[in-house]
Design a protein around this motif. Sequence first.
Motif, short mmCIF file in Angstrom:
data_model
loop_
_atom_site.label_atom_id
_atom_site.label_comp_id
_atom_site.label_asym_id
_atom_site.label_seq_id
_atom_site.Cartn_x
_atom_site.Cartn_y
_atom_site.Cartn_z
N THR A 1 0.84 -1.19 0.00
CA THR A 1 0.00 0.00 0.00
C THR A 1 0.88 1.24 0.00
N LEU A 2 0.61 2.17 -0.92
CA LEU A 2 1.39 3.39 -0.99
C LEU A 2 1.07 4.29 0.20
N ASN A 3 2.09 4.72 0.89
CA ASN A 3 1.92 5.69 1.96
C ASN A 3 2.23 7.08 1.41
N VAL A 4 1.52 8.08 1.93
CA VAL A 4 1.73 9.47 1.54
C VAL A 4 1.96 10.27 2.81
N ALA A 5 2.92 11.20 2.76
CA ALA A 5 3.27 11.92 3.98
C ALA A 5 3.72 13.34 3.69
N ILE A 6 3.62 14.17 4.71
CA ILE A 6 4.27 15.47 4.70
C ILE A 6 5.73 15.22 5.04
N LEU A 7 6.61 15.46 4.08
CA LEU A 7 8.02 15.15 4.23
C LEU A 7 8.83 16.30 4.80
N ARG B 1 -2.31 14.84 -1.24
CA ARG B 1 -2.34 13.40 -0.95
C ARG B 1 -3.00 12.64 -2.10
N ASP B 2 -4.09 13.17 -2.60
CA ASP B 2 -4.78 12.51 -3.72
C ASP B 2 -3.89 12.47 -4.96
N VAL B 3 -3.13 13.54 -5.19
CA VAL B 3 -2.23 13.58 -6.35
C VAL B 3 -1.20 12.46 -6.25
N VAL B 4 -0.60 12.30 -5.08
CA VAL B 4 0.44 11.28 -4.92
C VAL B 4 -0.15 9.88 -5.00
#
Length: 385
Positions: free
Chosen positions: A7-13, A171-174
């Motif tokens: 599962t792809l995780n998305v985060a504020i880096l 988040r949706d974009v990533v």
Amino acid sequence: MKPITGTLNVAILGMGTALPVHAVAQTDIADLIVSTLQDRPDLARFARKVFRSCGVEKRYTCESNYLGPVEECRYMPSPDENGVPTTEERMNTYKREAPPLGIEAARNALRDAGMSPERITHLITVSCTGQYQPGLDVALIRHLGLSPRVNRLPLIFQGCAAGLKAIQMARDVVLGKQDAQVLVVSVELCTLHFQPVQGREALFASSFFGDGASSCVIGSPETHHRDYLELGAGYSVLLPDTTEDMTWEIGNRGFDLFLSPRIPKLLGTHLEAELRALSINDTLPELWAIHPGGRGIVDSVQEVLHLNDEQTRYSRDILRTVGNLSSATIMFVLNAMRQEMHDRNKASAEGVAMAFGPGLTAELMRFTYVKAYALSAKEQDHVLL
């Protein structure tokens, strides 16, 4: 490296903030306003009360005109009402002052994320306090060295909720494009729209808004070597029967804001049910990033959700030290929260972010603070800073 899951995780880096050079004490702003109400003692006393109780001690402004004597401040009532800045003048000030703040915040976010500008694939710019074209997005591309082919997504005139909305859009974009790296930049110059106080309703809006900018980089954290905020489920909801309780309209002398005193109560009425949609029931997360739209809003959220003072401290601290920066504020709160988790050497912590805007609109999102994954010496040699 941290193992890659299915599962792809998305985060504020990475995150960055910026404030104008002019800091103004809340007591000084109150004195300035009260000095114009000598012929209206009841309103002057009410102004003192509002400014003392709103939870703000200091704010920042790009407009040096507030720093001088009241007779020289064009934003205050005077016999010559023609001297009040027009919307055109305010937009010219925005065009001059907004880009440097946005550029500073974005550079800080890129540096914090260890991200080179040319890797950014999408740019989301956020503001409800100024508009012009070519806009802030073009200035950011030129000064940051972003690719001229970066996908630009301006999010304008949506109020305080737009900062969190932009994060959820990123988040949706990533999720749709796994190699995307999204830069979000929010700039708000709220003090440009100060209106001469004519009644009690105008005092609420003038008591807590300030100027500032914030930015974040959002992408996949799978090979990230710094602390990050993993973004979970979230959504936007339009609360029923609240259309007239917060309005933001363009007038001839700036933008006209109306805030109903019912807003804290309305949010308290609807929020508990809405949070169930995020699968939050009896066990509440540790972290609560509440947009500090005013002391009454934070009080209402704390009461209805039975939060303790520690859980609302981050929002209250930002409100106290910089005021409400409209859409830029939520990233100030998240940044302070992440820094404290790092300082406390926390491995992870669950949280909820929320922000509110005209509609009334509520933006809600789950997130998780994750401590940086420890890299081996061999792995560190392959990290691209």
